[in-house]
Design a protein around this motif. Structure first.
Motif, PDB file in Angstrom:
ATOM      1  N   LEU A   1       6.968  11.177   0.995  1.00 22.89           N
ATOM      2  CA  LEU A   1       6.843  10.636   2.360  1.00 22.89           C
ATOM      3  C   LEU A   1       7.955  11.154   3.266  1.00 22.89           C
ATOM      4  N   ILE A   2       8.943  11.783   2.626  1.00 22.37           N
ATOM      5  CA  ILE A   2      10.136  12.170   3.364  1.00 22.37           C
ATOM      6  C   ILE A   2      10.229  13.673   3.579  1.00 22.37           C
TER       7      ILE A   2
ATOM      8  N   THR B   1       9.191  14.329   7.601  1.00 18.21           N
ATOM      9  CA  THR B   1       8.885  12.925   7.290  1.00 18.21           C
ATOM     10  C   THR B   1       7.503  12.577   7.843  1.00 18.21           C
ATOM     11  N   ASN B   2       6.955  11.495   7.348  1.00 14.04           N
ATOM     12  CA  ASN B   2       5.625  11.124   7.826  1.00 14.04           C
ATOM     13  C   ASN B   2       5.627  10.756   9.306  1.00 14.04           C
ATOM     14  N   GLY B   3       6.764  10.333   9.814  1.00 16.74           N
ATOM     15  CA  GLY B   3       6.874  10.109  11.258  1.00 16.74           C
ATOM     16  C   GLY B   3       6.745  11.426  12.022  1.00 16.74           C
TER      17      GLY B   3
ATOM     18  N   ASP C   1       8.895   6.312  16.858  1.00 16.94           N
ATOM     19  CA  ASP C   1       8.472   6.005  15.496  1.00 16.94           C
ATOM     20  C   ASP C   1       9.594   5.365  14.675  1.00 16.94           C
TER      21      ASP C   1
ATOM     22  N   ARG D   1       9.540   1.809  15.855  1.00 27.92           N
ATOM     23  CA  ARG D   1       8.425   1.101  15.222  1.00 27.92           C
ATOM     24  C   ARG D   1       8.861   0.585  13.850  1.00 27.92           C
ATOM     25  N   MET D   2       9.510   1.436  13.085  1.00 26.21           N
ATOM     26  CA  MET D   2       9.931   1.026  11.745  1.00 26.21           C
ATOM     27  C   MET D   2      10.967  -0.094  11.824  1.00 26.21           C
TER      28      MET D   2
ATOM     29  N   GLN E   1      12.809   4.851   4.866  1.00 32.10           N
ATOM     30  CA  GLN E   1      12.176   5.964   5.588  1.00 32.10           C
ATOM     31  C   GLN E   1      12.973   6.353   6.839  1.00 32.10           C
TER      32      GLN E   1
ATOM     33  N   GLY F   1      15.295   9.367   6.539  1.00 28.42           N
ATOM     34  CA  GLY F   1      14.864  10.692   6.125  1.00 28.42           C
ATOM     35  C   GLY F   1      15.402  10.973   4.734  1.00 28.42           C
ATOM     36  N   GLY F   2      15.787  12.214   4.489  1.00 27.99           N
ATOM     37  CA  GLY F   2      16.236  12.613   3.145  1.00 27.99           C
ATOM     38  C   GLY F   2      17.370  11.766   2.590  1.00 27.99           C
TER      39      GLY F   2
END
Lengths: 590, 590
Positions: free
Chosen positions: A432-433, A437-439, B343, B346-347, B408, B411-412
């Motif tokens: 997902l990252i 990333t999915n964003g 985004d 949003r999270m 998320q 990121g990494g």
């Protein structure tokens, strides 16, 4: 002890009943009949089951060790990689001119799913090598191709992709790694790259690093990035290896999952590099293969969901606990298997309907990549480029959900290392990252892909759905698939319309981007399930022997249509809620 | 390096602005004014931030080691436990007769959330001890209480709960551990228990194991289970410790998270045990405190979400990458902080609106437990018993989602051990499984609690919602809270109605049980947000100084109402889809 059982039968269904690959007008596809793909998948499956899967917990447990600058990979990994190399699997879809097998990409994705299910961390070593192969193949000079490709194809040499630095991942404009031009036409590369998968190991004689760096004096930001080949060992004119280049692994990342893969800090200390393609066009060169790379990550998400489901299913059939509410099912046992309990079924059906629908979606997208590559078809390229963020984002988000749901089936055993369910969750998590990333996928979809070529490709997608609905709307048996697909597709169009009408405030569009990506993913899986239902009815009508297989498809498809697809209405609501509440809080008030 | 910052301010808002605890007609509550709770929470928060949180990654990294039959806990754990013991925190809500502080349970939950956010694994040692205390307090003889309780309250002795065996967790009727009656009135306990949290360690002088076992010749199944006290060291008449009892830790479980807690295999080899309460009524005795135990696990889910959110927020404010779509926000920097990206917002808003809404729900439920305990109020007991599976199931399911969403944001970096985000996910994961899996919670809700006392309690809940809607329906400012709450509550009632009408086929009801539990959870959080909005308007009207706090509450509440609560329509659809598609596939065809 977790296991992997090849999903050959389901892949054959998708390739032949659904996609009818051997009838597609794509060069090389007419050889892909059932016998051929069946034989390939059977061999690939054996390696997955017998060679790769048993090493999956080993890799997780042992991890990688950095010892005197070299990385020691887990026990058995090198032998397994040799099996892949000797069987020609590392060059499966590579150019025959450089020793590849020239197989369709679509088939390589099916093979890749199996291998990734069995051992995601291990498969990343040849996986990254394939990425380096692809970039050099697309942008390297003839000399570079001759020099590097055959050894990358055979995995005699490994390859890596070096993008991220401590201060930048998503925003590559902030890259600091420098490439100083030398008089002999080479460059001295200096800087630090992080999170380099398969960055160092001893399973290949050499490692070819592809490195993004800035040539001093070039344009600011992403427009000043160039791409370089930096071999771990210098390669002499005659192809033999010379001295070590000034590149070294400075450390290994400790991380949540994929422990068997070495995630390296790579230090470039004036290492000799060779420009690939044009100066300052490095980002374009690195991202040429982005569709394949992102589909590959979507595949990883799906692959972990698939193997997690298999294992959860076996547990649910085996574990006895309590009695079914509708009466005793297994009177000969002290209790019934938990598969008889509705909530366990719900979890298994969630996983199954996602895995099978997602697999169809992924392989369908792969055929478009083959079509764009082999037929030079710009429409296929456009459509698949639109769908790629959905493949990556949706299959990994929902793939993680599926691994978590599979873990839940085990109860307490799912939390223990012994049963392996928790490793699938941890390994899947990275998908997902990385690779955006999915964003970022959602941003790519809404901020770029929807509007590409004036919206031509999204219209083409809607037409595909509409045509299918039209063609099958009269078929009563199809009603329970067509009706929900129609509703979901309407939601998707309304979501797209919202963005069109609210271009003025990008926050409104982007606040709903992630939800829209999911909306899109559901419609894609809904379309796949409707098509699979049609294919199943056709097979049953034609008197197919394995009636239970096709009838099970219909049951699983109905599950998706009634219990998963209707999420689109909720997702649309969120899209249409805009950015006001998302962005309403000032940073100081968080 | 992850951190924990006490959430005192938000807890004070919930306790006083929302629940108005000091005005509640519950013995002991009138002392709970702002000054008092503020002082308690400040002290608790300091321990959480300064003592417990720094040990959280230590515990994860070191884990527990079994050495010659003893468990070595992570570095620093014993000192931290001593801080809790010395401050009287281990007996915070315990009976003053046995050395407890006698504080309201509600306040202990707020304290518990802080401590669990800071270090979930560590807090399970006193947590399980509290469980043993509660069972002996409720069912032990006076002699047993005098003998064991003071040392459990002070954590001079630890306690454990022994239910699970290799062949049974959910279905305790399958228990095999035997309790052979002896002439002196004691029992010899023989058998193996697994997954015993805090089963062995050296932080307490003795460990009091509470063990479920069967007395030979008793009734079959769960009706033949009795509960026993099995001390690690025999306790002499004068309270001093004697020899080791025949109970030992046979191994530690390797698991996904909560590494700092010792999850033990416990072997009972003819250990001396003492019956608590009546023969064959052990399950009832063990489960008397079930509401508290399950609320405690819901609290863990929320607590991990809370700390994960805090850390993600700090990262999002600090990490610069790219530029905001609406224009440069931080021109002095090379890029904008990622908190400016929709985004990422949003999270963060997903997490924030869940954490604050969930906290209110949890503390509201806790007041009902206090009311049922301190006022002997059967209606409060009935209502909270209905809500407990929702507290446990919804707060842990959504809590895990929140930790994943927080991860998320990084990121990494979120995948690396260094930043700590991944530990919150792994630790939180167990909360969906233990103390009854969330599927079991859903079954308890739909299969039992809805119908308890002829549906009296669920009707009482609906009345609560209806009354609130009625009282505030005329207030225009409240419309954006009332309207969605009304819609969601209608969905919930329709879901309940579906079950009533489809009692004939339990598969239909139970297939939708998990979705119904989520539907219920959303309505509870929706009700909390509507009430918090009202409380915020009232505070603003009254000229509260901290206007930004209350206005932020309103923004966060609106987010929940527009972007989370509307999921109820989708959940209802799934409930109403019944069991046909869930149960449609035969076991053989999976």
């Amino acid at each position: 002890m977790p296991f992997y059982e090849p999903t050959t039968k389901d892949m054959e269904f998708v390739l032949h009943d659904l996609l009818k690959v051997s009838e597609l007008d794509i060069p090389g596809f007419n050889e892909m009949d059932r016998d051929f793909t069946g034989a390939v998948l059977e061999e690939a499956g054996k390696i997955a089951r017998d060679v790769l899967a048993p090493l999956n917990p080993v890799g997780d447990h042992e991890g990688c060790k950095l010892e005197n600058g070299s990385v020691r990979v887990p026990t058995g990994f090198e032998d397994a990689v040799n099996v892949l190399r000797d069987g020609g699997w590392t060059g499966f879809d590579c150019d025959p001119e450089y020793g590849g097998q020239g197989m369709p990409y679509t088939l390589s994705v099916a093979v890749g799913e199996m291998h990734s299910s069995a051992n995601m961390a291990l498969m990343m070593y040849p996986g990254l090598t394939h990425g380096a192969y692809a970039a050099i193949h697309a942008h390297g000079s003839d000399e570079q191709k001759t020099k590097y490709l055959p050894n990358l194809v055979s995995f005699k040499w490994g390859g890596t992709m070096n993008l991220t630095e401590p201060q930048c991942g998503t925003d590559l404009g902030l890259i600091r790694t420098k490439a100083e031009p030398q008089d002999d036409g080479t460059y001295k590369i200096s800087g630090q790259k992080i999170w380099i998968s398969a960055g160092e190991h001893g399973m290949a004689e050499n490692i070819i690093h592809l490195v993004l760096a800035k040539i001093p004096g070039g344009p600011e930001g992403v427009k000043g990035i160039s791409l370089f080949i930096v071999p771990k060992f210098h390669v002499n004119e005659d192809g033999t290896l010379g001295d070590r280049n000034e590149v070294s692994c400075g450390g290994l990342e400790s991380k949540m999952g994929i422990h068997g893969n070495a995630t390296c800090v790579m230090n470039y200390d004036g290492a000799t590099g060779y420009l690939i393609g044009e100066k300052h066009k490095g980002l374009r060169a690195m991202f040429t293969m982005m569709n394949e790379a992102r589909l590959g990550v979507g595949m990883q998400g799906l692959a972990q969901a698939s193997v997690a489901y298999q294992n959860a299913l076996a547990f649910a059939k085996d574990r006895i606990q309590g009695r079914a509410v509708t009466g005793v099912k297994e009177p000969e046992k002290a209790a019934d298997s938990i598969i008889h309990f509705p909530d366990v079924r719900r979890m298994l059906m969630d996983q199954k309907s996602f895995v099978e629908g997602g697999r169809a979606f992924m392989l369908w997208a792969a055929t478009m990549i083959d079509r764009s590559r082999r037929n030079d078809d710009a429409d296929a390229e456009g459509l698949v480029s639109l769908l790629i963020p959905v493949v990556k984002g949706f299959l990994t988000d929902k793939g993680l959900d599926a691994t978590i749901s599979a873990q839940q089936v085990y109860g307490g055993s799912g939390f223990t290392t012994e049963w392996g369910a928790e490793q699938f969750v941890r390994d899947c998590r990275i998908a997902l990252i990385y690779e955006g990333t999915n964003g970022i996928q959602a941003l790519d979809l809404v901020g770029r892909k929807l509007a590409t070529d004036n919206g031509k490709h999204v219209m083409a997608f809607f037409d595909l759905v509409k045509d299918f609905i039209k063609e099958n709307g009269e078929d009563e048996r199809m009603a329970e698939f067509i009706t929900p697909l129609k509703a979901a597709s309407k939601d998707l169009q309304a979501g797209g319309m919202y963005f069109m009408q609210n271009m003025g405030n990008p926050d409104d569009a982007l606040s709903g981007a992630h939800d829209f990506m999911h909306l899109f993913g559901h419609v894609c899986l809904g379309l796949m399930w409707a098509r699979m239902a049609k294919a199943s009815f056709e097979a049953l009508d034609a008197g197919a022997a394995d009636t239970e297989f096709y009838e099970s498809k219909l049951v699983t498809g109905r599950y998706y249509m009634t219990r998963k697809l209707p999420e689109t209405a909720f997702l649309l609501k969120k899209v249409q809620a805009g950015g006001e509440n998302v962005m309403g809080l000032s940073v100081a008030n968080f």
